[in-house]
Motif scaffolding. Sequence first.
Motif, PDB file in Angstrom:
ATOM      1  N   ARG A  54       2.045  -2.929   2.050  1.00  0.00           N
ATOM      2  CA  ARG A  54       2.030  -3.373   3.445  1.00  0.00           C
ATOM      3  C   ARG A  54       3.378  -3.059   4.086  1.00  0.00           C
ATOM      4  NH1 ARG A  54       3.787  -8.145   6.667  1.00  0.00           N
ATOM      5  NH2 ARG A  54       2.467  -8.053   8.504  1.00  0.00           N
ATOM      6  N   LEU A  55       3.325  -2.298   5.170  1.00  0.00           N
ATOM      7  CA  LEU A  55       4.540  -1.965   5.901  1.00  0.00           C
ATOM      8  C   LEU A  55       4.564  -2.781   7.185  1.00  0.00           C
ATOM      9  CD1 LEU A  55       4.206   1.901   5.465  1.00  0.00           C
ATOM     10  CD2 LEU A  55       5.706   0.380   4.158  1.00  0.00           C
ATOM     11  N   CYS A  56       5.739  -3.077   7.691  1.00  0.00           N
ATOM     12  CA  CYS A  56       5.842  -3.836   8.948  1.00  0.00           C
ATOM     13  C   CYS A  56       7.275  -3.719   9.456  1.00  0.00           C
ATOM     14  CB  CYS A  56       5.507  -5.313   8.700  1.00  0.00           C
ATOM     15  SG  CYS A  56       6.625  -6.117   7.541  1.00  0.00           S
ATOM     16  N   HIS A  57       7.467  -4.076  10.707  1.00  0.00           N
ATOM     17  CA  HIS A  57       8.846  -4.120  11.209  1.00  0.00           C
ATOM     18  C   HIS A  57       9.445  -5.490  10.946  1.00  0.00           C
ATOM     19  CE1 HIS A  57       8.979  -0.126  12.748  1.00  0.00           C
ATOM     20  NE2 HIS A  57       7.800  -0.287  13.321  1.00  0.00           N
ATOM     21  N   ASP A  58       8.638  -6.502  11.172  1.00  0.00           N
ATOM     22  CA  ASP A  58       9.086  -7.860  10.919  1.00  0.00           C
ATOM     23  C   ASP A  58       7.958  -8.514  10.127  1.00  0.00           C
ATOM     24  OD1 ASP A  58      11.148  -9.966  12.110  1.00  0.00           O
ATOM     25  OD2 ASP A  58       9.160 -10.898  11.946  1.00  0.00           O
ATOM     26  N   TYR A  59       8.270  -9.302   9.091  1.00  0.00           N
ATOM     27  CA  TYR A  59       7.198  -9.835   8.239  1.00  0.00           C
ATOM     28  C   TYR A  59       6.139 -10.606   9.029  1.00  0.00           C
ATOM     29  CZ  TYR A  59       9.734  -8.530   3.989  1.00  0.00           C
ATOM     30  OH  TYR A  59      10.349  -7.831   2.989  1.00  0.00           O
ATOM     31  N   GLY A  60       6.536 -11.196  10.144  1.00  0.00           N
ATOM     32  CA  GLY A  60       5.603 -12.015  10.915  1.00  0.00           C
ATOM     33  C   GLY A  60       4.714 -11.236  11.870  1.00  0.00           C
ATOM     34  N   GLN A  61       5.058  -9.972  12.114  1.00  0.00           N
ATOM     35  CA  GLN A  61       4.251  -9.168  13.039  1.00  0.00           C
ATOM     36  C   GLN A  61       3.152  -8.443  12.275  1.00  0.00           C
ATOM     37  OE1 GLN A  61       7.074  -6.427  14.611  1.00  0.00           O
ATOM     38  NE2 GLN A  61       7.981  -7.917  16.025  1.00  0.00           N
ATOM     39  N   ALA A  62       2.090  -8.078  13.026  1.00  0.00           N
ATOM     40  CA  ALA A  62       1.026  -7.288  12.399  1.00  0.00           C
ATOM     41  C   ALA A  62       1.651  -6.035  11.790  1.00  0.00           C
ATOM     42  CB  ALA A  62      -0.022  -6.913  13.433  1.00  0.00           C
ATOM     43  N   GLY A  63       1.265  -5.719  10.564  1.00  0.00           N
ATOM     44  CA  GLY A  63       1.817  -4.560   9.882  1.00  0.00           C
ATOM     45  C   GLY A  63       0.778  -3.480   9.710  1.00  0.00           C
ATOM     46  N   VAL A  64       1.134  -2.471   8.924  1.00  0.00           N
ATOM     47  CA  VAL A  64       0.191  -1.400   8.593  1.00  0.00           C
ATOM     48  C   VAL A  64      -0.073  -1.498   7.096  1.00  0.00           C
ATOM     49  CG1 VAL A  64      -0.058   1.104   8.393  1.00  0.00           C
ATOM     50  CG2 VAL A  64       0.878   0.099  10.488  1.00  0.00           C
ATOM     51  N   GLU A  65      -1.343  -1.622   6.725  1.00  0.00           N
ATOM     52  CA  GLU A  65      -1.661  -1.727   5.297  1.00  0.00           C
ATOM     53  C   GLU A  65      -2.089  -0.353   4.788  1.00  0.00           C
ATOM     54  OE1 GLU A  65      -3.479  -5.209   3.835  1.00  0.00           O
ATOM     55  OE2 GLU A  65      -2.565  -6.482   5.385  1.00  0.00           O
ATOM     56  N   VAL A  66      -1.369   0.110   3.784  1.00  0.00           N
ATOM     57  CA  VAL A  66      -1.597   1.440   3.238  1.00  0.00           C
ATOM     58  C   VAL A  66      -2.320   1.289   1.893  1.00  0.00           C
ATOM     59  CG1 VAL A  66      -0.485   3.564   2.448  1.00  0.00           C
ATOM     60  CG2 VAL A  66       0.519   2.269   4.355  1.00  0.00           C
ATOM     61  N   PHE A  67      -3.504   1.872   1.810  1.00  0.00           N
ATOM     62  CA  PHE A  67      -4.291   1.838   0.570  1.00  0.00           C
ATOM     63  C   PHE A  67      -4.243   3.223  -0.063  1.00  0.00           C
ATOM     64  CE2 PHE A  67      -5.984  -1.635   3.053  1.00  0.00           C
ATOM     65  CZ  PHE A  67      -6.352  -2.608   2.133  1.00  0.00           C
ATOM     66  N   VAL A  68      -3.832   3.298  -1.309  1.00  0.00           N
ATOM     67  CA  VAL A  68      -3.765   4.588  -1.991  1.00  0.00           C
ATOM     68  C   VAL A  68      -4.841   4.620  -3.082  1.00  0.00           C
ATOM     69  CG1 VAL A  68      -2.309   6.205  -3.255  1.00  0.00           C
ATOM     70  CG2 VAL A  68      -1.291   4.725  -1.514  1.00  0.00           C
ATOM     71  N   TYR A  69      -5.714   5.613  -3.009  1.00  0.00           N
ATOM     72  CA  TYR A  69      -6.835   5.662  -3.958  1.00  0.00           C
ATOM     73  C   TYR A  69      -6.753   6.937  -4.797  1.00  0.00           C
ATOM     74  CZ  TYR A  69      -8.777   8.851  -0.474  1.00  0.00           C
ATOM     75  OH  TYR A  69      -8.954   9.901   0.385  1.00  0.00           O
ATOM     76  N   GLY A  70      -7.394   6.888  -5.959  1.00  0.00           N
ATOM     77  CA  GLY A  70      -7.345   8.029  -6.869  1.00  0.00           C
ATOM     78  C   GLY A  70      -8.498   8.999  -6.688  1.00  0.00           C
ATOM     79  N   ARG A  71      -9.643   8.470  -6.265  1.00  0.00           N
ATOM     80  CA  ARG A  71     -10.786   9.355  -6.048  1.00  0.00           C
ATOM     81  C   ARG A  71     -11.765   8.683  -5.087  1.00  0.00           C
ATOM     82  NH1 ARG A  71     -15.602   8.304  -9.478  1.00  0.00           N
ATOM     83  NH2 ARG A  71     -15.209   6.255 -10.349  1.00  0.00           N
ATOM     84  N   SER A  72     -12.636   9.521  -4.514  1.00  0.00           N
ATOM     85  CA  SER A  72     -13.690   8.981  -3.673  1.00  0.00           C
ATOM     86  C   SER A  72     -15.007   9.178  -4.403  1.00  0.00           C
ATOM     87  CB  SER A  72     -13.713   9.730  -2.336  1.00  0.00           C
ATOM     88  OG  SER A  72     -14.940   9.474  -1.679  1.00  0.00           O
ATOM     89  N   VAL A  73     -15.852   8.153  -4.432  1.00  0.00           N
ATOM     90  CA  VAL A  73     -17.148   8.268  -5.090  1.00  0.00           C
ATOM     91  C   VAL A  73     -18.109   9.048  -4.189  1.00  0.00           C
ATOM     92  CG1 VAL A  73     -19.084   6.990  -6.084  1.00  0.00           C
ATOM     93  CG2 VAL A  73     -16.784   6.030  -6.175  1.00  0.00           C
ATOM     94  N   ALA A  74     -18.056   8.759  -2.900  1.00  0.00           N
ATOM     95  CA  ALA A  74     -19.018   9.354  -1.971  1.00  0.00           C
ATOM     96  C   ALA A  74     -18.677  10.795  -1.619  1.00  0.00           C
ATOM     97  CB  ALA A  74     -19.082   8.511  -0.704  1.00  0.00           C
ATOM     98  N   ASP A  75     -17.396  11.081  -1.485  1.00  0.00           N
ATOM     99  CA  ASP A  75     -16.998  12.408  -1.026  1.00  0.00           C
ATOM    100  C   ASP A  75     -16.546  13.256  -2.213  1.00  0.00           C
ATOM    101  OD1 ASP A  75     -16.016  14.644   0.138  1.00  0.00           O
ATOM    102  OD2 ASP A  75     -14.563  13.625   1.447  1.00  0.00           O
ATOM    103  N   LEU A  76     -17.491  13.974  -2.808  1.00  0.00           N
ATOM    104  CA  LEU A  76     -17.179  14.735  -4.023  1.00  0.00           C
ATOM    105  C   LEU A  76     -16.415  16.017  -3.727  1.00  0.00           C
ATOM    106  CD1 LEU A  76     -20.490  14.122  -6.000  1.00  0.00           C
ATOM    107  CD2 LEU A  76     -18.256  13.057  -6.361  1.00  0.00           C
ATOM    108  N   SER A  77     -16.237  16.315  -2.445  1.00  0.00           N
ATOM    109  CA  SER A  77     -15.453  17.511  -2.118  1.00  0.00           C
ATOM    110  C   SER A  77     -13.958  17.246  -2.340  1.00  0.00           C
ATOM    111  CB  SER A  77     -15.693  17.918  -0.662  1.00  0.00           C
ATOM    112  OG  SER A  77     -15.110  16.959   0.198  1.00  0.00           O
ATOM    113  N   ARG A  78     -13.583  15.975  -2.466  1.00  0.00           N
ATOM    114  CA  ARG A  78     -12.162  15.666  -2.662  1.00  0.00           C
ATOM    115  C   ARG A  78     -11.786  15.900  -4.128  1.00  0.00           C
ATOM    116  NH1 ARG A  78     -10.060  13.932   1.906  1.00  0.00           N
ATOM    117  NH2 ARG A  78      -8.103  13.859   0.789  1.00  0.00           N
TER     118      ARG A  78
END
Length: 444
Positions: free
Chosen positions: A181-205
Amino acid sequence: MKHFEANFDGLVGPTHNYAGLSFGNVASQSNAAQISNPKDAAKQGLKKAKALADMGLVQGVLAPQERPDLHTLRRVGFSGSDADVLSQAAKASPVLLQACASASSMWTANAATVSPSADSADGKLHFTPANLVDKLHRSIEPATTGNILKAIFSDERYFAHHQHLPEHPHFGDEGAANHTRLCHDYGQAGVEVFVYGRSVADLSRPAPVKYPARQTLEASQAVARLHQLSDDRTVYIQQNPDVIDQGVFHNDVIAVGNQNVLFYHEQAFLETQAKLAEIDKKMRGNMHFIEVPTAKVGVQDAVKSYLFNTQIVTLKDGSMAIIAPTDCQENAAVHAYLNELVTLNTPIKAVHYFDVKQSMQNGGGPACLRLRVAMNDTELAAVNPQVMMNDALFARLNQWVDKHYRDRLSTQDLADPQLLIESRTALDELTQIMNLGSVYQFQR
Ligand SMILES: NCCC[C@H](NC(=O)CCC(=O)O)C(=O)O
């Protein structure tokens, strides 16, 4: 109102051992069958947690799980007295007994994904335990993890607890180890970054070919939905499958973030430039992207030293410090890099080293040992105070470890019925120290 990030470290359980259970985790596999020292392991973890509390950070502790897990052994057909179950399992399938005896819940970065109230539509702090389906020994953690989290964050006015995702590879979920979770100030809405290893649905990845990708895109998306995150402030990045094949089994082995700092290896992600631009846009600018080039630190050195399995913490004066394993000091390239990093024009001004070797030998560094919970002081006031680290709890837990833990454990010892008794006695006492109620099967 004050806003900050609290860390909840996993207490190392009395059965901490090296069983080589994690295919794709180089340290776990290469230290298989070594003799462990559960007492040292627990004390190393406590020392790190206490040092962070002493730096002025909010620090809590999460209880370990009941191991050996007799409930699971009985569920797969072993029967009789507890001692019978252990001896039958040791004969029929040592690997199964080892899976049921791992202290792996100590790595609380994998306990759950946590989204702070500032990020979710309903204004609550959300928890989803990770199902950890990729590894048998870890797949038996989520139900008890949920119980422990509910016992600590019990006030429904502030905390929302979800069931772990369905137990199928489609929803392979490893929790906060693949979430920043990234943010400028802990109390403000932040940006949540999800890092995944593979996609089940998108086999082109692309996907790794040698080692498993434990986290799926579909799991990350499900957690984001449960936590009521806005698309506008959520970013999904695919981990580079080549680094998974080099032993980077979780994203937190190759990248770590705090506030507006993202510290990552050049080879960590796919489509790096586009994804960093998306983060920058959703953060409304002012990001510090600290990219470590392969020319300075190779992937192998990063995996061995755990340069990125460090914690980046914000201190009282607003500057940031890195909490690193001593293994980073022992690796010449990594040590040189960290010495240089604190002189650069970034918020990171200091590095503190901790010996967590007992955990490192199973592939768990400082960052694996903690679950981050960004919160405010009203929410903190609703947290079970008995789990918060201070001088008294530190002294009490060290005494407790001295009283109950062994200083030597081999995988053969896991069938010893006395170890089960010691472990249950210890945990029963711990639930009183930490005021957790009956969170374990053996107490119910
Ligand atoms: N975040 C760090 C997790 C490390 C953990 N290691 C283990 O489970 C090793 C257990 C053993 O091999 O005995 C894992 O791979 O999930």
